[in-house]
Design a protein around this motif. Structure first.
Motif, PDB file in Angstrom:
ATOM      1  N   ARG A 261       0.842  -1.212   0.000  1.00 43.75           N
ATOM      2  CA  ARG A 261       0.000   0.000   0.000  1.00 43.75           C
ATOM      3  C   ARG A 261       0.869   1.251   0.000  1.00 43.75           C
ATOM      4  O   ARG A 261       0.585   2.207  -0.732  1.00 43.75           O
TER       5      ARG A 261
ATOM      6  N   GLY B 102       2.477   1.653  -3.434  1.00 40.84           N
ATOM      7  CA  GLY B 102       1.451   2.113  -4.369  1.00 40.84           C
ATOM      8  C   GLY B 102       1.141   3.586  -4.195  1.00 40.84           C
ATOM      9  O   GLY B 102       1.032   4.331  -5.176  1.00 40.84           O
TER      10      GLY B 102
ATOM     11  N   VAL C  67      -4.485   1.279  -4.672  1.00 44.34           N
ATOM     12  CA  VAL C  67      -4.065  -0.109  -4.472  1.00 44.34           C
ATOM     13  C   VAL C  67      -4.941  -0.777  -3.426  1.00 44.34           C
ATOM     14  O   VAL C  67      -5.219  -0.210  -2.375  1.00 44.34           O
TER      15      VAL C  67
ATOM     16  N   VAL D 279      -3.059  -8.403  -5.201  1.00 42.95           N
ATOM     17  CA  VAL D 279      -2.944  -6.948  -5.307  1.00 42.95           C
ATOM     18  C   VAL D 279      -3.709  -6.482  -6.542  1.00 42.95           C
ATOM     19  O   VAL D 279      -3.553  -7.052  -7.623  1.00 42.95           O
TER      20      VAL D 279
ATOM     21  N   ALA E 292      -4.183  -2.852  -8.598  1.00 42.15           N
ATOM     22  CA  ALA E 292      -3.638  -1.497  -8.673  1.00 42.15           C
ATOM     23  C   ALA E 292      -4.217  -0.783  -9.879  1.00 42.15           C
ATOM     24  O   ALA E 292      -4.296  -1.350 -10.970  1.00 42.15           O
TER      25      ALA E 292
END
Length: 82
Positions: free
Chosen positions: A22, A25, A32, A44, A46
């Motif tokens: 996180r 990102g 994310v 994940v 994104a």
């Protein structure tokens, strides 16, 4: 907005992988979502700039210091209906 999904295998649970992902990102300007899966992997999702997504994909190959990434799979951006 481009979206990518990844599943990461290895020692990725209990080592700060979700929080670090996180943070990485956010540093890259991505939206994310990160979650543990019952099989011991981390998934994940994104969304954002394509270049930033690719930078995150490279970062996921190693993750945070305590992680030991064995495999990163890129999944379809939209989960398949079951």
């Amino acid at each position: 907005m481009p979206v990518a999904r990844f599943r990461i295998a290895g020692r990725v649970q209990g080592v700060g992988f979700r929080a670090a992902t996180r943070a990485e990102g956010a540093r890259l300007g991505l939206a994310v979502q990160v979650g543990n899966r019952a099989d011991g992997t981390v998934e994940v999702t994104a969304g954002g700039d394509t270049g930033a997504i690719e930078a995150l994909a490279r970062w996921l190959q190693h993750g945070p210091p305590l992680a030991r990434v064995v495999r990163v799979d890129r999944l379809p951006a939209v989960p398949e209906a079951t």
